[in-house]
Write an enzyme that holds these catalytic residues in place. Sequence first.
Site, mmCIF file in Angstrom:
data_model
loop_
_atom_site.group_PDB
_atom_site.id
_atom_site.type_symbol
_atom_site.label_atom_id
_atom_site.label_comp_id
_atom_site.label_asym_id
_atom_site.label_seq_id
_atom_site.Cartn_x
_atom_site.Cartn_y
_atom_site.Cartn_z
ATOM 1 N N SER A 439 37.461 7.869 36.460
ATOM 2 C CA SER A 439 36.530 8.495 35.530
ATOM 3 C C SER A 439 37.001 8.379 34.080
ATOM 4 O O SER A 439 37.158 7.273 33.564
ATOM 5 C CB SER A 439 36.308 9.950 35.949
ATOM 6 O OG SER A 439 35.223 10.521 35.280
ATOM 7 N N LYS A 464 35.228 4.579 39.343
ATOM 8 C CA LYS A 464 34.121 5.516 39.143
ATOM 9 C C LYS A 464 33.498 5.215 37.780
ATOM 10 O O LYS A 464 33.903 5.747 36.758
ATOM 11 C CB LYS A 464 34.611 6.966 39.199
ATOM 12 C CG LYS A 464 33.483 7.992 39.056
ATOM 13 C CD LYS A 464 34.045 9.401 39.176
ATOM 14 C CE LYS A 464 32.942 10.436 39.024
ATOM 15 N NZ LYS A 464 32.433 10.501 37.637
#
Length: 537
Positions: A439, A464
């Site tokens: 992320s 991600k």
Amino acid sequence: MDGVHHIVVSSTINHINPNHNFKSFSSSSPKILQWRSMTSNVAEARTRSPLRCFQCSRIDFSEGRIGCCSLFQPLWKKLHKVLLHQNDMIFIRCFQPQKVTQYVINLRKIVNWKEKLKHDFNILFVRVVVGVLVTSISFAVNKTPSLALTEENILFLEAWKTIDRAYVDKKFNGQSWFRYRETALRNEPMNTREETYTAIRKMLATLDDPFTRFLEPEKFKSLRSGTQGALTGVGLSIGYPTVIDESTTGVVVISSTPGAPASRAGIISGDVILAIDGASTGTMGIYDAAERLQGPDGSLVELTIRSGPEVKHMSLKREKVSLNPVKSRLCEVAAGGKGTSRIGYIKLTTFNQNASSAVKEAIETLRRNNVNAFVLDLRDNSGGLFPEGIELAKIWLEKGVIVYICDSRGVRDIYEADGSDAIATSEPLAVLVNKATASASEILAGALKDNKRAVLFGEPTFGKGKIQSVFELSDGSGLVVTVARYETPAHTDIDKVGVIPDHPLPASFPKDEDGFCRCLKDPGSACQLNNVALFAR
């Protein structure tokens, strides 16, 4: 409910003789008039609220108007068009009574629509029923929920509208999002708050997106506290479930906060949580597991942990855990006959609201000790707040694109560094990553790599490549919604692929600051990594 409803009908309209003077109307003593029929093509009505129907109870043509009574509330806020043959007088009636409100149709706005619109709409069939000065048109339309909205319906619609506006995939996983709303309001039980929450979760499940999720009020509150620097739990950062053997799965421990209950109990990175309070984690989502680990200060949680071949059962008392996201260390190592090299090691464990300020403080402290280079360790950092990832990139970059934010139509926003927040742009920089780097960590790593500011060591990151935003609903519950995907400055979409490092790390390379320094200092260590090679491209 929102949305524009279209009603398009094909009809045979019975023509009223306009020369009659209608001063009054009584349903008990109707006056029968002459009628003549003519074929028409299309009539249309539009409304910005759900379709509501009405019928007349009195008629007054002195002002060219028909006074009508609504059988539903709310009625059409505005009847945009009633398109018939010019000079015809028409009255529209539907057959689902509920409440009554006065509305008026101005017949003088009737226009000649036949030639203008005959090619504009799909043709449906409708038959006009004529009697006692009332002409009815039966509409062929999709059924729309006509019941008055309850408080539970309104909360469901609030969640639906949030997804409608914010969700990145405007195809909504290949379904009609409007049709889902109508079907759910008609069929899903929403008599209690728990039933409404169930309906919202069921709706989100149709998106097939593990990152878009619903949080009840207490869980939403816990999420916000976790990004603000403290939470009540046992001090574990966990990753996605992993297969231990052919029959056993569990949630992996990414890191254990020093001094927290889990760390004091001996739980370390790489351990696997098999059960929480007796519930197996084999089919448990990562967010469900995280929520179960948190709880009131002083409460107990029972864990089953596999550490290597050993399975342990332990009871931990939850407490408020301060999340200091940064650890730092100055390492002095030999520089190949040229004296010593002073390397500033910074480990960032999460992107909470303290992250960028804590990294700045660590850099300034290490700078006062005359560091020659920096190592930023993002291993096992599963991300956090997107804005903190941007701020951290600005610390290291003089200028350049940090990330491209993309929606279903392509690039919609660009985040760039202009040098105004840069404080460490000259010293050599190495970044350490692994498969648990995710992320916001990947945004930072990708920005530093593509702008050639840092050399990346380790293994491909988690992958991600989507960004979530948090939305609070009116009752204190919340939604975490995937709002965009991102691309690195080199326009690389890393979703499910990850950021690819420049070089691998030795398999035994330690994850703590003390171990890092030992590896650099000991030439004979299996984890030794030459400090010159550490910063070489």
